[in-house]
Design a protein around this motif. Structure first.
Motif, PDB file in Angstrom:
ATOM      1  N   LEU A 318      -6.141   8.870  -9.763  1.00 20.14           N
ATOM      2  CA  LEU A 318      -5.695   8.558  -8.405  1.00 20.14           C
ATOM      3  C   LEU A 318      -5.723   9.801  -7.523  1.00 20.14           C
ATOM      4  CD1 LEU A 318      -4.336   6.823  -6.224  1.00 20.14           C
ATOM      5  CD2 LEU A 318      -2.149   7.310  -7.307  1.00 20.14           C
ATOM      6  N   GLU A 319      -5.225  10.923  -8.039  1.00 16.23           N
ATOM      7  CA  GLU A 319      -5.223  12.155  -7.257  1.00 16.23           C
ATOM      8  C   GLU A 319      -6.652  12.624  -6.969  1.00 16.23           C
ATOM      9  OE1 GLU A 319      -2.679  13.487  -5.910  1.00 16.23           O
ATOM     10  OE2 GLU A 319      -1.140  12.258  -6.863  1.00 16.23           O
ATOM     11  N   ALA A 320      -7.517  12.509  -7.985  1.00 20.75           N
ATOM     12  CA  ALA A 320      -8.909  12.934  -7.786  1.00 20.75           C
ATOM     13  C   ALA A 320      -9.608  12.036  -6.777  1.00 20.75           C
ATOM     14  CB  ALA A 320      -9.651  12.915  -9.121  1.00 20.75           C
ATOM     15  N   VAL A 321      -9.362  10.737  -6.882  1.00 14.29           N
ATOM     16  CA  VAL A 321      -9.988   9.782  -5.969  1.00 14.29           C
ATOM     17  C   VAL A 321      -9.488   9.992  -4.549  1.00 14.29           C
ATOM     18  CG1 VAL A 321      -9.806   7.346  -5.343  1.00 14.29           C
ATOM     19  CG2 VAL A 321     -10.667   7.978  -7.579  1.00 14.29           C
ATOM     20  N   ALA A 322      -8.198  10.321  -4.406  1.00 10.19           N
ATOM     21  CA  ALA A 322      -7.639  10.530  -3.071  1.00 10.19           C
ATOM     22  C   ALA A 322      -8.328  11.681  -2.355  1.00 10.19           C
ATOM     23  CB  ALA A 322      -6.139  10.814  -3.187  1.00 10.19           C
ATOM     24  N   THR A 383      -4.200   2.885  -7.831  1.00 10.91           N
ATOM     25  CA  THR A 383      -5.452   3.640  -7.722  1.00 10.91           C
ATOM     26  C   THR A 383      -6.527   2.823  -7.014  1.00 10.91           C
ATOM     27  OG1 THR A 383      -4.904   4.784  -9.789  1.00 10.91           O
ATOM     28  CG2 THR A 383      -7.184   4.927  -9.025  1.00 10.91           C
ATOM     29  N   ILE A 384      -6.667   1.559  -7.421  1.00  8.33           N
ATOM     30  CA  ILE A 384      -7.653   0.687  -6.776  1.00  8.33           C
ATOM     31  C   ILE A 384      -7.365   0.571  -5.282  1.00  8.33           C
ATOM     32  CG2 ILE A 384      -8.448  -1.703  -6.611  1.00  8.33           C
ATOM     33  CD1 ILE A 384      -8.141  -1.918  -9.626  1.00  8.33           C
ATOM     34  N   GLY A 385      -6.102   0.307  -4.966  1.00  8.07           N
ATOM     35  CA  GLY A 385      -5.755   0.129  -3.556  1.00  8.07           C
ATOM     36  C   GLY A 385      -5.948   1.387  -2.738  1.00  8.07           C
ATOM     37  N   PHE A 386      -5.538   2.525  -3.287  1.00  9.82           N
ATOM     38  CA  PHE A 386      -5.666   3.770  -2.532  1.00  9.82           C
ATOM     39  C   PHE A 386      -7.128   4.134  -2.337  1.00  9.82           C
ATOM     40  CE2 PHE A 386      -5.576   8.279  -1.696  1.00  9.82           C
ATOM     41  CZ  PHE A 386      -4.459   8.415  -0.886  1.00  9.82           C
ATOM     42  N   PHE A 387      -7.914   3.987  -3.392  1.00 10.17           N
ATOM     43  CA  PHE A 387      -9.337   4.302  -3.295  1.00 10.17           C
ATOM     44  C   PHE A 387     -10.008   3.392  -2.273  1.00 10.17           C
ATOM     45  CE2 PHE A 387     -13.457   4.979  -5.931  1.00 10.17           C
ATOM     46  CZ  PHE A 387     -13.944   5.784  -4.933  1.00 10.17           C
ATOM     47  N   GLY A 388      -9.743   2.092  -2.391  1.00 11.14           N
ATOM     48  CA  GLY A 388     -10.389   1.147  -1.489  1.00 11.14           C
ATOM     49  C   GLY A 388      -9.980   1.337  -0.044  1.00 11.14           C
ATOM     50  N   ILE A 430      -3.496 -11.517 -14.667  1.00 11.75           N
ATOM     51  CA  ILE A 430      -4.710 -10.889 -14.136  1.00 11.75           C
ATOM     52  C   ILE A 430      -4.902 -11.276 -12.675  1.00 11.75           C
ATOM     53  CG2 ILE A 430      -7.225 -10.906 -14.276  1.00 11.75           C
ATOM     54  CD1 ILE A 430      -6.100  -9.159 -16.377  1.00 11.75           C
ATOM     55  N   GLN A 431      -4.714 -12.556 -12.362  1.00  6.02           N
ATOM     56  CA  GLN A 431      -4.874 -13.011 -10.980  1.00  6.02           C
ATOM     57  C   GLN A 431      -3.903 -12.289 -10.041  1.00  6.02           C
ATOM     58  OE1 GLN A 431      -4.206 -17.204 -11.562  1.00  6.02           O
ATOM     59  NE2 GLN A 431      -6.386 -17.694 -11.580  1.00  6.02           N
ATOM     60  N   ILE A 432      -2.657 -12.178 -10.455  1.00  6.76           N
ATOM     61  CA  ILE A 432      -1.659 -11.534  -9.596  1.00  6.76           C
ATOM     62  C   ILE A 432      -2.015 -10.079  -9.357  1.00  6.76           C
ATOM     63  CG2 ILE A 432       0.734 -10.704  -9.563  1.00  6.76           C
ATOM     64  CD1 ILE A 432       1.578 -13.360 -10.772  1.00  6.76           C
ATOM     65  N   MET A 433      -2.411  -9.369 -10.420  1.00  3.65           N
ATOM     66  CA  MET A 433      -2.681  -7.934 -10.266  1.00  3.65           C
ATOM     67  C   MET A 433      -3.957  -7.679  -9.475  1.00  3.65           C
ATOM     68  SD  MET A 433      -1.352  -6.262 -13.814  1.00  3.65           S
ATOM     69  CE  MET A 433      -2.008  -7.546 -14.839  1.00  3.65           C
ATOM     70  N   LEU A 434      -4.964  -8.521  -9.658  1.00  4.81           N
ATOM     71  CA  LEU A 434      -6.184  -8.361  -8.866  1.00  4.81           C
ATOM     72  C   LEU A 434      -5.912  -8.643  -7.393  1.00  4.81           C
ATOM     73  CD1 LEU A 434      -8.924  -9.923 -11.176  1.00  4.81           C
ATOM     74  CD2 LEU A 434      -8.529  -7.520 -10.672  1.00  4.81           C
ATOM     75  N   LEU A 435      -5.096  -9.648  -7.119  1.00  2.00           N
ATOM     76  CA  LEU A 435      -4.761  -9.942  -5.721  1.00  2.00           C
ATOM     77  C   LEU A 435      -3.899  -8.837  -5.124  1.00  2.00           C
ATOM     78  CD1 LEU A 435      -4.090 -13.799  -5.773  1.00  2.00           C
ATOM     79  CD2 LEU A 435      -6.114 -12.583  -4.963  1.00  2.00           C
ATOM     80  N   ARG A 436      -3.028  -8.242  -5.927  1.00  2.00           N
ATOM     81  CA  ARG A 436      -2.263  -7.089  -5.421  1.00  2.00           C
ATOM     82  C   ARG A 436      -3.194  -5.923  -5.083  1.00  2.00           C
ATOM     83  NH1 ARG A 436       2.238  -5.713  -9.635  1.00  2.00           N
ATOM     84  NH2 ARG A 436       2.395  -3.905  -8.258  1.00  2.00           N
ATOM     85  N   SER A 437      -4.198  -5.718  -5.935  1.00  2.00           N
ATOM     86  CA  SER A 437      -5.185  -4.676  -5.637  1.00  2.00           C
ATOM     87  C   SER A 437      -5.941  -5.006  -4.359  1.00  2.00           C
ATOM     88  CB  SER A 437      -6.169  -4.538  -6.806  1.00  2.00           C
ATOM     89  OG  SER A 437      -5.502  -4.298  -8.018  1.00  2.00           O
ATOM     90  N   LEU A 438      -6.345  -6.262  -4.236  1.00  4.13           N
ATOM     91  CA  LEU A 438      -7.088  -6.690  -3.046  1.00  4.13           C
ATOM     92  C   LEU A 438      -6.232  -6.563  -1.795  1.00  4.13           C
ATOM     93  CD1 LEU A 438      -9.832  -7.846  -2.266  1.00  4.13           C
ATOM     94  CD2 LEU A 438      -8.902 -10.138  -2.589  1.00  4.13           C
TER      95      LEU A 438
END
Length: 818
Positions: A318-322, A383-388, A430-438
């Motif tokens: 996450l830090e590297a991606v940021a 990490t997904i959310g911050f990167f995206g 899986i659905q909940i976590m993917l939607l949270r990422s989205l």
């Protein structure tokens, strides 16, 4: 005898006599400067003698080291340093070999002072720029020796610090001497990096431990940097990484992972995070994706480790991606998301596996491990959310499509994550976590047009009934829609469900509805209405669900509503009111009152937005009546902790409901096309409704199609009629039958003239599908397979009989015979 000695001295080579003369009788007197000047002049005048001068100095120094005559050792090294700085000819190469040999002798000695002396001489040599490279010279010994000095464990703390600083400065000298020359034996080879990098990290880590105990370190001065091994090691590490190129970046980064693994520094991971921050800020921006790839590879390598170790690696990512997301991230965007989503599935698999293995025995260790897996999952989502959210819009739209394609949705299993072995609970996780990422990726996304924000391949799975099985899933879907629809940041002003006294106080920002918006609503409006309609019929709705449904209706009104859409939204609101009144789905009383409150809050907002006085007056009158007679139909009352709910809704007066005929009258005078208000809203049917295990919406369609147009809340009657003699007479009367047929034909014609095309198509499609299913059943019963030589089976009186047909008696088509 004196003459003989004088004669022998005169026979000695001049360079030896000059070298001998620089050494005084008492080493405390130091270097004889006058004789040193003569030696320097001789070396510059006759550079071919430099190699012999160096060899003779090396011989004397070795002898003095063995005899512990350290005063003469200091004088010899001072002379070597001066000769080295004064001579810059081609002949200096052999002299350098003698010089390095003497430095090696000092480093090999066990005396700390000599080690420091040798290091200082080597650092001076490293700062000299040579005209041509020396291809045969290698620094393997110096790398090994300086690395060992970095790990000094001398019992005296001051000596230990002095030796470690000397080792770090030596490594820095080796790097400066070798790193820029590609033809020379490179320092980037793994056998060298595996010694250099851990040595630097070891010193950085030691002082990190001290700082963590004492508190935040103060900003050091220039003198403190030279005396502090950690700061010196960090500067050397930054310099090393700053000189790394495309081909050797990985060799410099991989030893970092080995060091962190060996010393178990992923949990806690403060030092690991600080290391990779240094790496990401020190390397060239175009090489950032190399580091991210290495972290992803190491995450795959450690995928079987404890959850906290994996969470530590993901937080480092996450830090590297940021840092990398702000610059060049190369081709690794999809690889990052793909790897993270894969580990998300693995983490859920581990969590459910532990839960199954401990079924019936809730132990502390198992619950602790489950919570640790949740830490991993939250780190992945973050990490997904911050990167995206830090990607450019054109890349973010691709990532949104990529993540949406991974969500397990009925009918789109080709690209989604494999959750077949996880069961319903794992699939839901899986659905909940993917939607949270989205949700995090879509936060702050500003598309130029609504079609770019909600393309059909994204909108169809997002509004799928598969994502309506759970209250939390529906909340996430609505919040994602809000992120994409709200282009003027009005959502914060609409937070919470309430009766807004004056909408103008909110200072809603909106633009004129564009042609793209109108086209989008014609194409996908029915999908949005349908999702809101079905969302209101779920039994597990809580207050947050109703708040999000209200915000969805309000944002659709602000961003996408022209006059035609306003009529559709009113029809939808009346249909929602009918859900609560008719209650075909046997909803709890709280849900029915919640739907009524939702309709009141929305129509209050809509009436003020379109600013039709008669419409506003009707809505306000109903709300005032409710506040006196049925306050549980208003959001301010029903969503309180303690609210007295009614036992039924059948006995309520018409004044408590929003009436279609009154709304039509009020809007008709303002130029709205109100003919379609008389046609009840019918949700669109999709193929997934027929495939899913949920209650089919076809039942709802067949129910609502039979409602006569114009029969609204105020004139609904009970369809059951008592059978009497008079009723039978009317049934026999032909004139009555003809009138009924005419009325039916008139209603059908009116429906096809006034109803929206989408609803007509939905109803016709439903009938066609029912007809197709019935036809398929008939064909399945009537059509028999062709005769086969192996025979066909018939069942007679419960017994099976086989009848075989000879091949020569079978009839084949002409095209099959030759």
């Amino acid at each position: 005898s004196a003459g003989v000695c004088c004669c022998c001295a005169a026979l000695r080579p001049r360079y030896k006599r000059l070298v001998d003369n620089i050494f005084p009788e008492d080493p405390k007197d130091g270097l004889v400067k006058a004789d040193m000047e003569k030696l320097t002049f001789y070396a510059v005048s006759a550079p071919e003698k430099l190699d012999r001068i160096g060899a003779y100095l090396a011989e004397r120094l070795s002898r003095d080291v063995v005899r512990h005559r350290y005063g003469y050792v200091l004088i010899a090294m001072e002379a070597l340093d001066q000769l080295l700085m004064a001579c810059h000819s081609q002949s200096i190469k052999p002299f350098v070999e003698s010089f390095l040999h003497m430095v090696a002798k000092l480093l090999e000695s066990g005396e700390p002072k000599l080690q420091v002396l040798g290091t200082n001489s080597f650092v001076k040599f490293a700062n000299i720029e040579e005209d041509t490279p020396s291809y045969h010279r290698r620094y393997d010994f110096f790398v090994s020796r300086f690395s060992a000095m970095c790990h000094s464990c001398d019992p005296d703390p001051e000596v230990q610090t002095e030796i470690r600083i000397a080792g770090i400065r030596g490594i820095q000298g080796v790097v400066r001497k070798t790193v820029n020359d590609e033809l020379r034996a490179t320092i980037w080879e793994p056998q060298h990096m595996d010694k250099i990098v851990p040595s630097l990290l070891f010193n950085m880590q030691k002082i990190e431990d001290i700082d963590s105990r004492i508190g935040p370190p103060s900003s050091p001065t220039g003198g403190e940097k030279e005396e502090n091994p950690a700061l010196l090691a960090e500067n050397c590490f930054r310099e090393l990484l700053g000189r790394a190129t495309y081909g050797n970046m990985n060799n410099a980064v991989r030893p970092v992972f080995a060091h962190l693994d060996h010393h178990k520094l992923w949990d806690p991971n403060e030092f690991a995070v600080s290391c990779f921050k240094i790496i990401m800020y020190s390397i060239q921006a175009q090489y950032s994706h190399h580091v991210i790839q290495e972290i992803l590879g190491h995450l795959d390598f450690r995928k079987r480790d404890s959850p906290r170790v994996r969470a530590g690696i993901i937080q480092v990512l996450l830090e590297a991606v940021a840092i990398a997301a702000k610059g060049s991230i190369g081709p690794t965007v999809l690889e990052v998301f793909n790897t993270l989503l894969k580990h998300l599935r693995i983490s859920v698999d581990f969590e459910l596996g532990d839960r199954r293995s401990s079924a019936g025995s809730a132990t502390f260790s198992t619950s602790s491990k489950e919570s640790d897996e949740r830490i991993v999952q939250n780190a992945i989502i973050q990490t997904i959310g911050f990167f995206g959210s830090n990607l450019p819009d054109y890349q973010r739209s691709e990532i949104m499509m990529f993540i949406m394609g991974k969500v397990p949705v009925l009918g789109t299993a080709s690209q989604s994550l494999d959750t077949s072995h996880l069961g319903d609970l794992g699939t839901r996780r899986i659905q909940i976590m993917l939607l949270r990422s989205l949700l995090m990726v879509t936060s702050g996304y500003k598309a130029t047009t609504i079609n770019n924000a909600l393309p059909a391949p994204f909108l169809d799975p997002l509004l799928s009934p598969s994502l309506m099985e759970d209250s939390e899933l529906r909340q996430l879907v609505l919040e994602i829609l809000h992120n994409l629809i709200d282009r003027h940041d009005n959502r914060a002003k609409l937070r919470g469900i309430r009766i807004i006294p004056d909408v103008s106080d909110l200072k809603i920002k909106r633009d004129k509805i564009s042609r793209q918006d109108v086209s989008f609503m014609k194409k996908h409006g029915q999908q949005l209405y349908r999702h809101i309609y079905l969302g209101c019929k779920e039994e597990d709705n809580v207050q947050k669900n109703f708040e999000l449904l209200f915000t969805s209706l309000a944002l659709t009104t602000i961003e996408l509503a022209n006059e035609e859409v306003v009529i559709d939204l009113i029809r939808l609101a009346i249909a929602l009111q009918d859900i609560a009144i008719i209650n075909e789905d046997n909803l709890p009383m709280f849900n029915r009152c919640g739907v009524m409150a939702l309709v009141a809050a929305y129509l209050n907002f809509l009436s003020q937005m379109i600013a039709v006085p008669a419409f506003c007056q009707h809505v306000s009158k109903v709300i005032e009546t409710r506040s006196v007679e049925a306050s549980y139909f208003l959001p301010e009352t029903i969503f309180k902790d303690k609210c007295n709910l009614p036992k039924s809704l059948e006995k309520h007066e018409k004044d408590l409901f929003f009436l279609t005929n009154k709304i039509a009258e009020s809007l008709g005078g303002s130029g709205y096309s109100v003919e379609r208000l008389s046609v009840p809203y019918v949700p669109q049917v999709t193929d997934e409704d027929r495939l899913s295990r949920r209650k089919s919406i076809v039942d709802t369609v067949s129910l609502q199609v039979d409602i006569l147009p114009g029969n609204n809340t105020e004139d609904k009657v009970d369809n059951t009629e008592e059978i009497t003699f008079e009723a039978l007479k009317k049934a026999i009367d032909n004139n009555g039958l003809e009138e009924q047929e005419k009325e039916k034909r008139r209603l059908v014609i009116e429906k096809f003239q006034k109803a929206p095309f989408e609803e007509i198509a939905a109803q016709c499609e439903t009938k066609a599908n029912l007809l197709h299913d019935r036809l398929a059943q008939i064909l399945e019963l009537t059509i028999r397979p062709p005769p086969s030589p192996s025979g066909t089976m018939t069942i007679t009186a419960g017994h099976a009989h086989y009848h075989s047909v000879p091949v020569y008696e079978m009839k084949f088509p002409d095209l099959c015979v030759y």
